[in-house]
Structure formats: structure tokens, C-alpha cells
Design a protein around this motif. Structure first.
Motif, short mmCIF file in Angstrom:
data_model
loop_
_atom_site.label_atom_id
_atom_site.label_comp_id
_atom_site.label_asym_id
_atom_site.label_seq_id
_atom_site.Cartn_x
_atom_site.Cartn_y
_atom_site.Cartn_z
N UNK A 12 0.81 -1.21 0.00
CA UNK A 12 0.00 0.00 0.00
C UNK A 12 0.85 1.27 0.00
N UNK A 13 1.97 1.25 0.69
CA UNK A 13 2.80 2.46 0.78
C UNK A 13 4.19 2.15 0.25
N UNK A 14 4.66 2.92 -0.73
CA UNK A 14 5.99 2.59 -1.24
C UNK A 14 7.01 3.03 -0.20
N UNK A 15 7.96 2.14 0.09
CA UNK A 15 8.86 2.37 1.21
C UNK A 15 10.03 3.25 0.80
N UNK A 16 10.16 4.38 1.46
CA UNK A 16 11.31 5.25 1.24
C UNK A 16 12.09 5.23 2.53
N UNK A 17 13.35 4.85 2.47
CA UNK A 17 14.13 4.81 3.70
C UNK A 17 14.68 6.22 3.94
N UNK A 18 14.07 6.91 4.87
CA UNK A 18 14.47 8.29 5.11
C UNK A 18 15.49 8.35 6.23
N UNK A 19 16.56 9.14 6.07
CA UNK A 19 17.55 9.24 7.14
C UNK A 19 17.03 10.16 8.26
N UNK A 20 16.35 9.57 9.23
CA UNK A 20 15.77 10.39 10.30
C UNK A 20 16.76 10.63 11.44
N UNK A 21 17.83 9.85 11.47
CA UNK A 21 18.77 10.00 12.57
C UNK A 21 19.87 11.00 12.18
N UNK A 22 20.55 11.52 13.20
CA UNK A 22 21.68 12.42 12.91
C UNK A 22 22.88 11.59 12.49
N UNK A 23 23.87 12.28 11.92
CA UNK A 23 25.07 11.55 11.50
C UNK A 23 25.66 10.82 12.69
N UNK A 24 26.14 9.62 12.42
CA UNK A 24 26.80 8.80 13.42
C UNK A 24 25.95 8.59 14.67
N UNK A 25 24.74 8.25 14.38
CA UNK A 25 23.80 7.99 15.48
C UNK A 25 23.12 6.64 15.20
N UNK A 26 22.86 5.93 16.28
CA UNK A 26 22.04 4.73 16.12
C UNK A 26 20.74 4.91 16.90
N UNK A 27 19.65 4.63 16.25
CA UNK A 27 18.38 4.62 16.96
C UNK A 27 18.03 3.16 17.18
N UNK A 28 17.84 2.78 18.44
CA UNK A 28 17.76 1.35 18.76
C UNK A 28 16.44 1.02 19.45
N UNK A 29 15.67 0.17 18.82
CA UNK A 29 14.40 -0.26 19.40
C UNK A 29 14.60 -1.51 20.26
N UNK A 30 14.09 -1.44 21.48
CA UNK A 30 14.17 -2.60 22.38
C UNK A 30 13.03 -2.51 23.39
N UNK A 31 12.90 -3.56 24.22
CA UNK A 31 11.84 -3.50 25.25
C UNK A 31 12.42 -3.75 26.65
N UNK A 32 13.67 -3.30 26.83
CA UNK A 32 14.34 -3.56 28.10
C UNK A 32 14.15 -2.39 29.05
N UNK A 33 13.11 -2.46 29.85
CA UNK A 33 12.77 -1.34 30.71
C UNK A 33 12.75 -1.69 32.21
N UNK A 34 12.92 -2.97 32.56
CA UNK A 34 12.96 -3.31 34.00
C UNK A 34 14.34 -2.90 34.54
N UNK A 35 14.54 -3.01 35.86
CA UNK A 35 15.80 -2.59 36.47
C UNK A 35 17.02 -3.27 35.85
N UNK A 36 17.01 -4.61 35.82
CA UNK A 36 18.15 -5.37 35.28
C UNK A 36 18.32 -5.14 33.79
N UNK A 37 17.21 -5.07 33.10
CA UNK A 37 17.27 -4.88 31.64
C UNK A 37 17.84 -3.50 31.29
N UNK A 38 17.35 -2.47 31.99
CA UNK A 38 17.79 -1.10 31.67
C UNK A 38 19.29 -0.95 31.94
N UNK A 39 19.75 -1.59 33.01
CA UNK A 39 21.18 -1.52 33.34
C UNK A 39 22.00 -2.19 32.22
N UNK A 40 21.46 -3.27 31.67
CA UNK A 40 22.18 -4.00 30.61
C UNK A 40 22.29 -3.16 29.36
#
Ligand code: BGC
Length: 416
Positions: A12-40
């Protein structure tokens, strides 16, 4: 299900990979939000920032990662995927087939990943023969966490079979404690169900019925017995369990309100963050009937195609960092898991991690090393979703074991 839902949106939507991050940046998706996970995960951020790569955190709370995967799909189909996302098991192949993933094979070759990783792990990280993901750890899912003080007060002993679990849990309940700390969320129900499958049926049955989806194995007396035992556990969970997060359940074991939790070894991260020591403050043993087996759950980051060359470099720096021995050590000491990288020194790891390391090796030799279906390692999202639904509906009703089996067979069949 993933492939179908993403493919429909992509059409349905043609995929355009847009550079939304700044140079030399990583945007990282995760679900580590508990105490031990966040520390890791904070350690990964720290290491990367030390190398001049800035970190844009994209945390989506929700144990087991269902919420994170929903958000990832919508970001990906709008042409703006993150640099890397916590994706596991067969889903990596599905994202690869859809053309979203970037090869990091040059990093892998330069750093000899094929010889640093066990085959069972490296196979999953490749799409079309090339690395597209990097593993951070190996979690063992079939664990029982116990508070020894509560056991002592109740005159109970730590169970090693499901029959004994029922006997000991009754003593604990009679002494006024919650026997089984549990959060009523589908993925947690499926995690306990998986432990019962392995403990009651053994690894050969587990592999046939829940990995190969052999209908004869699934539609068997053993499956009925699994449901029977699973149903008996309902009586040991407290009335406040619906919706409870897994780490809240762990804290009930930590503070002595409950005696046990059946959960993967990310739970150890919570004990560690609370300053508790294995063997004295808490006990880790294989979940009942599974000392010879290991349900593995490998967390990994899959890398999404980037158009900006600085971000491609940052992505590769992240991949390289993940397999570094310092990262693998510190991350896993905090996370409760064991390193994915082979040949790591064991001395700083505790007894639970040593047990896990030994069981990983020995179960691989005896056929007891099986992928976790409750944590996205064994079957497609559609099939695991079907198993989640049946397990959670069953646990939250008084459905009979025969009916539970019937529903499971039908649900898996229609999801295949
Ligand atoms: C992940 C773990 C995480 C746990 C609880 C599992 O599926 O593999 O890394 O700690 O879910 O969110």
C-alpha cells in the motif's frame, strides 16, 4: 502473520528509507525497561558513546516484546525504521525476506563471527547466507526462581518434578504465602506453559509437537497431561495476578511475599539489581523435570537498511561492539543471561550462569537443547500467537485438559 501484515502495508505504501537520525547515530528499538534490563542496555549505549556514536533510545515497554514489535511494524512500513531493533529467531528471516535488513557480513567476516558463535546461534543471525543481526546473549527460559526463606518457613522443599511441585506449593499456600508469583499476561502464561510442556513431555516431545508441529505429537495423551498439570497451577496464583508485569512478580519472590516464579533468567537481573546473592538470598534451579534440557532464547539486534553513509558506519560499529568480549561479559552479568560468544572466561559469572553454561553444552549433546516457542525462537509469529491464545484462555478459565488439547490442535493447524 508478520510477513502477511507487513507485506500488505508495503504494497500500500511505497517504502522510502528516510535518514531520520543524525550523523553517526544509532536509533535502537528494544523493550528492556525493568531494572536489570535497563542496566544491561545502558552499557551498550555507554560503549557506543565512547566510540563517538550517539544513541537514540527507542524503548517500548512490555515484557516479551509484543508491543515493541507492533511499533516496529508501523515505523517500518512508514519508511522510517530504526537503525537496529531487538528481533529474534524466525522473525529475522521474515524481515529479511521483506527486504528491510542490511548486511553486516563484512563486520562478521573481519571479526570471525563464524568461529566465535555456536552454530545454533549464528544460523539464526543470517539471512540468505549473510549476517543481518548480532546476538547479545543466550537466555535459558526453563528456570524456577525460589526464595529459600519462604520454603523454610513453610517446611517445603524445592520441587524437581511437577508432581512434587503440587505437593510443595500446597504446603506454601497453607503456610500463608503465594506459592507461584505470576503475572497474568499472555506471554507469561505461555512461558509457564512452555516449562510444563518440557517438564511433562520431555525434549523429544517438545521438539516434535512445538517446533516441528507434528500433529500426531500435538494431538496426543501427553498434550492432555500437559494441560492437566498446567491447569493445576491456577490454584497457586494470587487474585491480583491479571496484568501484573513479570518483574513485579519477581519482586514478590525477592521480598518474600511469594515462594517461586517460573521465568527465564532475565529474572536474575532483578535479583542482582536488588543486591541479592544466588544460593543464599535466592535459588535458581531448572523448572520441574527439565534439568537435562534447555529452552534457549537468544536476544539479537537486526540491522535495518540505512541510506546515510555515516549511519551505516555507526550501525557497523554497533554490530562490532556487540560481539566484543567486554560487552558480552558486562551485558550478560547484568542481564542474567550467558554470553552468546564462545570461549569467554567464566570466573566473574555466578553459579546460576555456570549452571546455564553447563546445561547449554550438555543439552546440545543429548538432544535437550530446544528453541523457546514462548519467546519467538521456534515457530512463526502466527503459530506462537495461536499457542499464546490457547494457553492464556485455558489458564484463565476452568476448561478441561481434553478441551485444552483440542483447542490447541485446532488453533495451531489453522495458523500453519
Ligand atoms: C527477552 C528478554 C526480556 C524478556 C522480558 C524476552 O522475550 O528475550 O530479553 O528480558 O522478554 O521482557
Amino acid at each position: 502473520m508478520l510477513k502477511k501484515s507487513i507485506a500488505a502495508c508495503v504494497a500500500a505504501a511505497s517504502v522510502v528509507i528516510a535518514p531520520m537520525t543524525q550523523a553517526s547515530e544509532v536509533e535502537v528499538l528494544h523493550w528492556w525497561t525493568s531494572g536489570g534490563e535497563a542496566k544491561s542496555v545502558a552499557y551498550l549505549k555507554e560503549r557506543l558513546e565512547g566510540k563517538g556514536v550517539s544513541w537514540k533510545d527507542f524503548a517500548v515497554a512490555g515484557g516479551g516484546g509484543e508491543n515493541a514489535m507492533t511499533v516496529l511494524k508501523s515505523r517500518a512500513v512508514s519508511g522510517n525504521p530504526p537503525t537496529a531493533a531487538q528481533i529474534k529467531g524466525p522473525s529475522i528471516q521474515e524481515w529479511g525476506e521483506l527486504g528491510f535488513l542490511a548486511s553486516i557480513d563484512d563486520v562478521a567476516k573481519t571479526n570471525k563471527w563464524d568461529s566465535l558463535l555456536p552454530g545454533v546461534v549464528s544460523d539464526v543471525m543470517k539471512y540468505d547466507g549473510k549476517y543481518v543481526a548480532a546476538p547479545v546473549n543466550v537466555h535459558r527460559v526453563n528456570w524456577l526462581w525460589a526464595n529459600p526463606e519462604v520454603f523454610k518457613k513453610a517446611g517445603a522443599s524445592i520441587p524437581t518434578t511437577w508432581a512434587d511441585f503440587i505437593v510443595q506449593a500446597k504446603k506454601i499456600k497453607d503456610a500463608g504465602y503465594i506459592a507461584l508469583a505470576h503475572g497474568g499476561q499472555a506471554w507469561q502464561d505461555a512461558t509457564v506453559f512452555e516449562a510444563v510442556v518440557l517438564g511433562v513431555g520431555g525434549p523429544e516431545y517438545y521438539q516434535k509437537a512445538f517446533v516441528e508441529l507434528d500433529m500426531k505429537a500435538l494431538d496426543s495423551k501427553t498434550t492432555e497431561e500437559v494441560f492437566k498439570v498446567f491447569g493445576e497451577l491456577r490454584q497457586f496464583v494470587d487474585a491480583n495476578s491479571p496484568g501484573r508485569d513479570w518483574n513485579v512478580a519477581t519482586s514478590m519472590v525477592i521480598n518474600g511475599e511469594a515462594a517461586m516464579q517460573i521465568m527465564g533468567d532475565w529474572a536474575k537481573g532483578e535479583f542482582v539489581v536488588a543486591g541479592k546473592k544466588p544460593g543464599t538470598d535466592f535459588v535458581c534451579v531448572a523448572s520441574p523435570g527439565t534439568s537435562n534440557a534447555f529452552t534457549f532464547n537468544v536476544d539479537s539486534f537486526a540491522f535495518f537498511k540505512q541510506s546515510d553513509s555515516e549511519n551505516q558506519k555507526a550501525q557497523k560499529a554497533m554490530a562490532q561492539e556487540i560481539l566484543g568480549s567486554d560487552f558480552q561479559k558486562v551485558f550478560n552479568l547484568n542481564k542474567g543471561s550467558i554470553p552468546a560468544r564462545l570461549g569467554m572466561a567464566r570466573d566473574e559469572f555466578d553459579t546460576c550462569a555456570h549452571d546455564s553454561m553447563n546445561a547449554f553444552v550438555s543439552s546440545a549433546q543429548t538432544g535437550g537443547l530446544v528453541p523457546s516457542f514462548a519467546h519467538g525462537m521456534a515457530v512463526s509469529e502466527a503459530v506462537s500467537g495461536a499457542i499464546y491464545d490457547v494457553a492464556t484462555n485455558y489458564f484463565n478459565s476452568d476448561t478441561s485438559a481434553a478441551e485444552g488439547k483440542k483447542q490447541l490442535v485446532a488453533a495451531v493447524q489453522s495458523a500453519m
